[in-house]
Enzyme design. Sequence first.
Site, PDB file in Angstrom:
ATOM      1  N   LYS A   1      14.459 -63.251 -17.784  1.00  0.00           N
ATOM      2  CA  LYS A   1      15.544 -62.892 -18.711  1.00  0.00           C
ATOM      3  C   LYS A   1      15.341 -63.587 -20.051  1.00  0.00           C
ATOM      4  O   LYS A   1      15.559 -62.990 -21.111  1.00  0.00           O
ATOM      5  CB  LYS A   1      16.908 -63.233 -18.082  1.00  0.00           C
TER       6      LYS A   1
ATOM      7  N   GLN B   1      23.518 -67.225 -12.911  1.00  0.00           N
ATOM      8  CA  GLN B   1      22.551 -66.632 -11.984  1.00  0.00           C
ATOM      9  C   GLN B   1      23.102 -66.632 -10.553  1.00  0.00           C
ATOM     10  O   GLN B   1      23.512 -67.667 -10.036  1.00  0.00           O
ATOM     11  CB  GLN B   1      21.216 -67.403 -12.062  1.00  0.00           C
TER      12      GLN B   1
ATOM     13  N   ASP C   1      26.846 -59.742 -18.207  1.00  0.00           N
ATOM     14  CA  ASP C   1      26.269 -59.357 -16.913  1.00  0.00           C
ATOM     15  C   ASP C   1      27.312 -58.615 -16.059  1.00  0.00           C
ATOM     16  O   ASP C   1      27.013 -58.187 -14.943  1.00  0.00           O
ATOM     17  CB  ASP C   1      25.784 -60.619 -16.179  1.00  0.00           C
TER      18      ASP C   1
END
Length: 280
Positions: free
Chosen positions: A53, A97, A120
Amino acid sequence: MAIILDGKSLALAVEEELKVEVERIKVKLGFAPALATILVGDDMASVTYVNMKAKACARVGLDSKIVKLLSTTTTEELIKEINKLNNDNSVCGILLQHPVPRGIDERACFDAIDVDKDVDGVNSQTFGKMSMGEESYYSATPYGIMRLLKHYNIDLVGKHAVVVGRSAILGKPIAMMLLGADCTVTICHSKTNNLEAILRTADIVVGAVGRAKFIKSEWLKPGVVVVDAGYNEGNVGDVDLDNIDSIASAYTPVPGGVGPMTINSLILQTVNAASKLIQK
Ligand code: NAP
């Protein structure tokens, strides 16, 4: 011959457009806005994803900031870190994450992310807005799938979509997005009876199970569109794609289908969040 839904090529093409937009934003702001990624613990797969990422940010000119925390971090400590990033004006997007180590309340931490920085798409409020058809960020993998289907003009209206898996980051949001796109949606999970029979009625199948080649091609009807979101050891997805070319009308390969579109959605939404900084 089935159409290959090539996520890798589409992601590369979108990145080229994003580079131009990031350059414009940097000139206006006088700095490169950052995607902040929080990594808790040292799970090797998570470390790899976080690095991928950061590289994707660099490719389009975005800054990235990686916050590494020990696996012994508590929920309260993690929320404190998230709040710091919520209040940092150089950070336009925040990614925690998944998965965090056991013992941390992941849902509470996801919900602590400012909805305006939730690039996200993991916050419950973000999910609620998306489900109600309101403007919001989207969960990255499902959004990548929807963009890929749109790019290839896959007809969704009135189609029966069967989603196998009901996780908060994948199965549930893709089901809501397909519903929003006028599919008739069935969600299957580990307690579903007669999975094979349900799959035989599907016009569109989304594999989001996390078990290698779990969905067999002989369970699918001719002409089906197969979206394989799974990624398992040995570089294989959740659908047995060995004979898929002779059954499906279109399918996502593994690798090179859904995976590249996931990171691309994250970067796209981070750039959108950065664009909003110059409108403030
Ligand atoms: P997850 O949280 O483990 O969820 C798996 C889902 O599959 C659960 O809802 C589970 O049902 C269901 N399931 C398990 N066994 C089943 C069975 N025998 N029959 C029907 N359903 C069954 O996994 P996830 O995070 O959603 O990920 C799913 C897959 O997508 C994994 O391969 C992962 O690596 C991949 N993934 C890929 C990307 C990408 O960028 N390409 C991103 C995210 C995830 P229950 O709810 O009943 O337990």
